[in-house]
Design a protein around this motif. Sequence first.
Motif, PDB file in Angstrom:
ATOM      1  N   PRO A  68       0.724  -1.233  -0.107  1.00 59.84           N
ATOM      2  CA  PRO A  68       0.000  -0.112  -0.040  1.00 59.84           C
ATOM      3  C   PRO A  68       0.819   1.294   0.067  1.00 59.84           C
ATOM      4  O   PRO A  68       1.894   1.499   0.590  1.00 59.84           O
ATOM      5  N   LEU A  69       0.459   2.206  -1.022  1.00 56.20           N
ATOM      6  CA  LEU A  69       1.175   3.644  -0.887  1.00 56.20           C
ATOM      7  C   LEU A  69       0.254   4.618  -0.597  1.00 56.20           C
ATOM      8  O   LEU A  69       0.779   5.899  -0.663  1.00 56.20           O
ATOM      9  N   LYS A  70      -1.025   4.375  -0.165  1.00 56.39           N
ATOM     10  CA  LYS A  70      -1.810   5.353   0.053  1.00 56.39           C
ATOM     11  C   LYS A  70      -1.448   6.288   1.135  1.00 56.39           C
ATOM     12  O   LYS A  70      -0.743   5.928   2.097  1.00 56.39           O
ATOM     13  N   GLY A  71      -1.628   7.660   1.003  1.00 56.46           N
ATOM     14  CA  GLY A  71      -1.011   8.772   1.948  1.00 56.46           C
ATOM     15  C   GLY A  71       0.159   9.210   1.902  1.00 56.46           C
ATOM     16  O   GLY A  71       0.874   9.971   2.593  1.00 56.46           O
ATOM     17  N   LEU A  72       1.056   8.718   0.961  1.00 53.15           N
ATOM     18  CA  LEU A  72       2.308   9.113   0.698  1.00 53.15           C
ATOM     19  C   LEU A  72       2.178  10.498  -0.326  1.00 53.15           C
ATOM     20  O   LEU A  72       1.543  10.630  -1.333  1.00 53.15           O
ATOM     21  N   ASP A  73       2.971  11.332   0.511  1.00 51.13           N
ATOM     22  CA  ASP A  73       2.732  12.578  -0.589  1.00 51.13           C
ATOM     23  C   ASP A  73       3.922  12.724  -1.682  1.00 51.13           C
ATOM     24  O   ASP A  73       4.735  11.879  -1.624  1.00 51.13           O
ATOM     25  N   PRO A  74       3.994  13.728  -2.652  1.00 50.02           N
ATOM     26  CA  PRO A  74       4.472  13.671  -3.703  1.00 50.02           C
ATOM     27  C   PRO A  74       5.823  13.810  -3.525  1.00 50.02           C
ATOM     28  O   PRO A  74       6.310  14.584  -2.498  1.00 50.02           O
ATOM     29  N   GLY A  75       6.881  13.113  -4.180  1.00 51.68           N
ATOM     30  CA  GLY A  75       8.405  13.180  -3.778  1.00 51.68           C
ATOM     31  C   GLY A  75       8.823  11.862  -3.685  1.00 51.68           C
ATOM     32  O   GLY A  75       8.530  10.894  -4.129  1.00 51.68           O
ATOM     33  N   MET A  76      10.087  12.056  -3.090  1.00 53.14           N
ATOM     34  CA  MET A  76      10.965  10.573  -3.095  1.00 53.14           C
ATOM     35  C   MET A  76      10.607   9.765  -1.768  1.00 53.14           C
ATOM     36  O   MET A  76      10.483  10.634  -0.720  1.00 53.14           O
ATOM     37  N   HIS A  77      10.681   8.406  -2.006  1.00 55.78           N
ATOM     38  CA  HIS A  77      10.355   7.705  -0.761  1.00 55.78           C
ATOM     39  C   HIS A  77      11.192   6.349  -0.967  1.00 55.78           C
ATOM     40  O   HIS A  77      11.401   5.756  -2.027  1.00 55.78           O
ATOM     41  N   THR A  78      11.788   6.024   0.195  1.00 51.82           N
ATOM     42  CA  THR A  78      12.506   4.641   0.292  1.00 51.82           C
ATOM     43  C   THR A  78      11.734   3.638   0.994  1.00 51.82           C
ATOM     44  O   THR A  78      11.458   3.986   2.260  1.00 51.82           O
ATOM     45  N   ILE A  79      11.832   2.527   0.128  1.00 51.37           N
ATOM     46  CA  ILE A  79      11.016   1.400   0.652  1.00 51.37           C
ATOM     47  C   ILE A  79      12.078   0.145   1.015  1.00 51.37           C
ATOM     48  O   ILE A  79      13.102   0.201   0.170  1.00 51.37           O
ATOM     49  N   ARG A  80      12.294  -0.244   2.146  1.00 48.21           N
ATOM     50  CA  ARG A  80      13.159  -1.280   2.795  1.00 48.21           C
ATOM     51  C   ARG A  80      12.577  -2.570   2.733  1.00 48.21           C
ATOM     52  O   ARG A  80      11.543  -2.687   3.411  1.00 48.21           O
ATOM     53  N   PHE A  81      13.161  -3.581   2.355  1.00 42.19           N
ATOM     54  CA  PHE A  81      12.600  -5.087   2.367  1.00 42.19           C
ATOM     55  C   PHE A  81      13.764  -5.943   3.061  1.00 42.19           C
ATOM     56  O   PHE A  81      14.927  -5.744   2.605  1.00 42.19           O
ATOM     57  N   TYR A  82      13.263  -6.869   3.686  1.00 47.84           N
ATOM     58  CA  TYR A  82      14.300  -8.004   4.197  1.00 47.84           C
ATOM     59  C   TYR A  82      13.321  -9.172   4.663  1.00 47.84           C
ATOM     60  O   TYR A  82      12.056  -9.003   4.639  1.00 47.84           O
ATOM     61  N   MET A  83      13.853 -10.341   4.670  1.00 48.06           N
ATOM     62  CA  MET A  83      13.352 -11.645   4.865  1.00 48.06           C
ATOM     63  C   MET A  83      13.836 -12.277   6.059  1.00 48.06           C
ATOM     64  O   MET A  83      15.213 -12.236   6.170  1.00 48.06           O
TER      65      MET A  83
END
Length: 649
Positions: free
Chosen positions: A337-352
């Motif tokens: 889900p990306l709802k609520g994110l403002d315009p601009g740069m965003h960093t998503i981090r993943f790990y398992m």
Amino acid sequence: MVFHQKAFYAYKKGRNNPEITTTIKLSFNKVGRVQTKIAFKNTGKYAFGNFVGLSNHDLSLNKDNQEIRDNRGKPIGNYVKLRALGNQRGMYMQSGDNQVRTTYYLNRENGPAGWAGRSSSKSYIATKGFMHNPGLLELIGSSSERYYPWKIGKDDHTWSLLGGTKPTKFFNDDIPGYRSPYVAEKLYNAFSDHWDKGDLERKEVGARLGVKENDYTWDAGLTMRTSPRDLLTGQTIKLEYESQIDVKGTTFNPVFELDLHGTSDNPQVISDKELQDSKGKLPITGTWYDFDSTDVTMYYSIDSEDPEDDQILFNRSQSQNDAFNGKLNDITKVSLPLKGLDPGMHTIRFYMIDKEGHRSQMQEHVLKISKPVTNEPQIDVTSPGATSKNPYKVYGESIDIKGTWSDKDSKKIKSISYQINNHDEKIIRENIPNPTLGKQNIGDIDGLDIACCNNFDKNKIVFKIVDEEGLVGTDSFYFQHVPGGLTLSAPEEIDFGTLAVSPTGGTPVKPTIKEGNIVLGDYRQQDAPPISVSLKMDKFYKEEEHHDDQGGGDDSLANIDVPDKKDSKIEIPKEALVHDVYWKDKLINSDELIIGQSAQKTGPQWEYKTNLTEDVLKNLKIRFRSGENGASSGKYVSHWTWQTVDSVQ
């Protein structure tokens, strides 16, 4: 590593001699994979038509510095099955006992336009590409043959006169497998032509490349190519990929690969409309494997490195047998889900994390959400990433810029331009059609010239868009030069003319330079001390005759690498001239000569250049002498080494 190649060994008047310089850079990325970046640059005077850059690898699975072996001591790391990562991601290979796996990730920003997990060949004999022998009157002895990377696969067995079948000369029953560089019939050992994509479009995860699961193997190799294009003087084509090695017993943590490769310098751009169409969700696809666990959990966070903000994305399971074999599992039907994110740069981090608590490497994905399209034109620099507080760090005189522009109601854009600091504004494009009103349009500038900013200051570029109604939109981009090292360039040829020599010698002669200069570039920090340039000369040996066409290029029966036999050749001493070096009319007794020095970097400039060409032409002289028995006529050549050395204060 830098390789300089040209079509012919020697220059000849009236004959084009194109040149290419290939630069290969290896580094580790954030998750520990080896990142390979290759650049093919036209450094000659002539354009290449339909140029294709190739990179080939003779693959083998090794452990403890040798090809991996089974419990009977038989090598099992070469003739192995090559498999697809699926969804155009790349390929992997794994030993039959599951001890070692090597993976090649090929779907990167400058990934190959085509790749083939087939065989390979020695590049020094793969010179012909395609040959046709017309024979006698095109009737008797006529033959055609293709060579690596266009070689056609052959049949493995043929009928025997004694009954049954026997192996062809292209097949080795002892392995069993095809002799290098051959592959299965109806395949090519790389490509059929410059546009063949090879195995790039294989979508099935874990599927064998080229043939059916139980078909014979071949000497494993990987060949990659760039898209065919005309390469003008000074232009560059890039190729990049990543690789990873897993050794069972040392790799316990889960490994995953997502089809998300956004970085701060090259983010994934999502328009406001795309976000609405996807209902505020980001599709997640990829693969994962774990050699020792049956259950894993994927976590993610957005714009946070605080563990308390981590959320579960999905849980997955596999059988014990799948874990033992390191099965490559597909990741599908997942969204974030990306709802609520403002315009601009965003960093998503993943790990398992697997159920035993082993944690994977962290992977990041950077995306940029564009502002909603308006009646006013908008322009947005998306790559490289930069802000006023964190300007883009650059080492060079140009920057590759990528961005988007949009306008909701204007069918034509009057102009797009840029201005660096207070320098003159420069037009990029004018009178641009806008047929897709309200949608984002992608644009780029290859090598935007920033030579006007020879400083270490923070510099600003303002990009401006004007629509046909006169409405204006702007975006600012910031960059800053960083201190670097030194560059040293010298002419490829320095000539001393045609001389008559004797054992007693003659008058020292000055050199001439037809093309090129001796230039020291200094990009170190301000107040760096002066640096000197030294010259070391080898003997002047008589040049052997080189022919433009050497060897047949046929690798048709190249089977295995055979070491050179010792003492198989008798070295004949090369004929050479004796030479005496003079600098400013003084005889130099050392084999190394200091020919100049840079100025100390006292000013604010990023680049200091010192041209030492005139110093060499004015001060260097050489007197040539023959041996006691004289010297035969011909061209005598010396290899000169130019290098930077610390100056004595």
